[in-house]
Motif scaffolding. Structure first.
Motif, mmCIF file in Angstrom:
data_model
loop_
_atom_site.group_PDB
_atom_site.id
_atom_site.type_symbol
_atom_site.label_atom_id
_atom_site.label_comp_id
_atom_site.label_asym_id
_atom_site.label_seq_id
_atom_site.Cartn_x
_atom_site.Cartn_y
_atom_site.Cartn_z
ATOM 1 N N UNK A 260 0.785 -1.184 0.209
ATOM 2 C CA UNK A 260 0.115 -0.115 -0.070
ATOM 3 C C UNK A 260 1.210 1.214 -0.059
ATOM 4 N N UNK A 261 0.610 2.164 -0.793
ATOM 5 C CA UNK A 261 1.390 3.373 -0.896
ATOM 6 C C UNK A 261 0.724 4.378 0.072
ATOM 7 N N UNK A 262 1.340 4.149 1.379
ATOM 8 C CA UNK A 262 0.804 5.277 2.494
ATOM 9 C C UNK A 262 1.135 6.515 2.195
ATOM 10 N N UNK A 263 2.186 6.938 1.546
ATOM 11 C CA UNK A 263 2.372 8.314 1.692
ATOM 12 C C UNK A 263 1.370 9.003 0.697
ATOM 13 N N UNK A 264 1.151 8.485 -0.377
ATOM 14 C CA UNK A 264 -0.031 9.047 -1.243
ATOM 15 C C UNK A 264 -1.169 9.080 -0.680
ATOM 16 N N UNK A 265 -1.636 8.077 0.066
ATOM 17 C CA UNK A 265 -3.057 8.092 0.645
ATOM 18 C C UNK A 265 -3.017 8.920 1.918
ATOM 19 N N UNK A 268 -3.353 12.508 0.324
ATOM 20 C CA UNK A 268 -4.753 12.907 -0.183
ATOM 21 C C UNK A 268 -5.684 13.021 0.896
ATOM 22 N N UNK A 269 -5.646 12.455 2.021
ATOM 23 C CA UNK A 269 -6.573 12.866 3.134
ATOM 24 C C UNK A 269 -6.322 14.019 3.702
ATOM 25 N N UNK A 270 -5.065 14.353 3.730
ATOM 26 C CA UNK A 270 -4.405 15.680 4.433
ATOM 27 C C UNK A 270 -4.834 16.764 3.627
ATOM 28 N N UNK A 271 -4.840 16.509 2.293
ATOM 29 C CA UNK A 271 -5.165 17.784 1.340
ATOM 30 C C UNK A 271 -6.830 17.749 1.312
ATOM 31 N N UNK A 272 -7.525 17.037 1.446
ATOM 32 C CA UNK A 272 -8.984 16.715 1.776
ATOM 33 C C UNK A 272 -9.392 17.472 3.045
ATOM 34 N N UNK A 273 -8.601 17.755 3.900
ATOM 35 C CA UNK A 273 -8.802 18.289 5.226
ATOM 36 C C UNK A 273 -9.101 17.427 6.274
ATOM 37 N N UNK A 274 -8.665 16.176 6.282
ATOM 38 C CA UNK A 274 -9.084 15.375 7.423
ATOM 39 C C UNK A 274 -7.828 15.923 8.640
ATOM 40 N N UNK A 275 -8.620 16.156 9.789
ATOM 41 C CA UNK A 275 -8.239 16.591 11.061
ATOM 42 C C UNK A 275 -8.505 15.445 12.038
#
Length: 307
Positions: A260-265, A268-275
């Protein structure tokens, strides 16, 4: 959605390049986590993950996690701990500025007391678990708790099973919602006999329950196994996701040990605003202190994405 003001990438990189010797040797402190050491996302270790470095004492383990830059913590078995221990954990998390992640609503195990059957005795056990969870959440300042609806009831049509699950979860939400608590439903890959297995199925159920107290726990490890297309499916179900967990596949160990490419995942969720919280529900690929060093190094690596 506007991004939050997190640690800059250069700071994370400098920590990773400086080596882990000084990090692992740092003494556990009562101070709030430093922004110089914090990760971009709220990764949540669990007890035992750093016991060779921090010792067996649970509070020392929490302090060690904070010293390494982890800003959250989760404990599936929290409801089984005595009240004094729960209160001490809650107090320590508050002092350290750490967020409490999930614990599991007690209902007898993943396969047991299935809500799909529509049996009163099964639902009653689940609802009592919700009531117990309210009290535990108060002690540890938790917001989220994991729910697994149980096994298929194969003698019933799937639509009837789904309706039974929705009805039971609505009743659970009535208990949790007044307290600002959220049960997060976890689709699992452990057995084909489990009722809840995919993100779209979980999304549909959350929509039908229609409560802020019922959302998705998107476990990346399990959903890689059952359906793949991780980023695509995260986007499709995004508005119902409240919590993430992870483990690499195969092996269910730390990121960088599998496919699994966790850096990309994570990017992705960081840029979507996941806090929210990203629970580290996995093992260590290597034993002892060296394995714990390797785990921290892996998280520094996958957290070093560009923003």
């Amino acid at each position: 959605m506007k991004r939050r003001n997190f640690l800059k990438n250069t700071a994370a990189s400098s920590i990773a390049l400086s080596g882990l010797g000084s990090v692992m040797g740092a003494s556990a402190s009562e101070s709030v986590i430093s922004n110089d050491n914090a990760f971009k996302l709220n990764y949540a270790p669990h007890f035992g993950m750093f016991r060779h470095s921090a010792g067996d004492d649970l509070i020392d383990q929490l302090k060690f996690m904070a010293d390494q830059g982890f800003t959250a913590f989760e404990d599936n078995g929290m409801t089984g701990r005595d009240v004094a221990t729960q209160e001490k954990i809650g107090e320590t998390l508050e002092k350290l500025g750490m967020t409490m992640g999930v614990f599991v609503v007690p209902k007898g195990g993943n396969m047991a007391n299935t809500l799909a059957a529509g049996k009163k005795e099964h639902v009653d056990i689940f609802l009592e678990g919700c009531r117990q969870s309210v009290e535990v959440a108060k002690r540890v300042n938790a917001k989220w708790m994991t729910v697994v609806p149980g096994a298929f009831e194969r003698w019933l049509p799937i639509g009837v099973q789904t309706a039974n699950v929705i009805e039971a979860l609505r009743r659970g939400a009535e208990i949790l919602e007044p307290h600002g608590l959220t049960m997060v439903l976890e689709p699992l890959s452990d057995s084909p006999d489990l009722f809840l297995q995919t993100s779209d199925q979980t999304y549909m159920i959350c929509k039908a329950v229609n409560s802020p107290a019922c959302k998705i726990l998107y476990d990346i490890y399990h959903l890689q196994k059952t359906e793949g297309h991780l980023i695509h499916n995260i986007d499709l179900t995004w508005d119902e996701i409240a919590y993430f967990q992870l483990g690499d596949n195969p092996g269910r160990n730390e990121p960088t040990t599998g496919e699994i490419n966790y850096k990309n995942i994570f990017k992705h969720i960081y840029n979507k605003g996941f806090s929210g919280v990203v629970g580290m529900e996995h093992g260590n690929s290597e034993p002892g202190i060296e394995g714990e060093k390797k785990l921290i190094k892996a998280y520094r690596e996958v957290d070093a994405f560009e923003v």
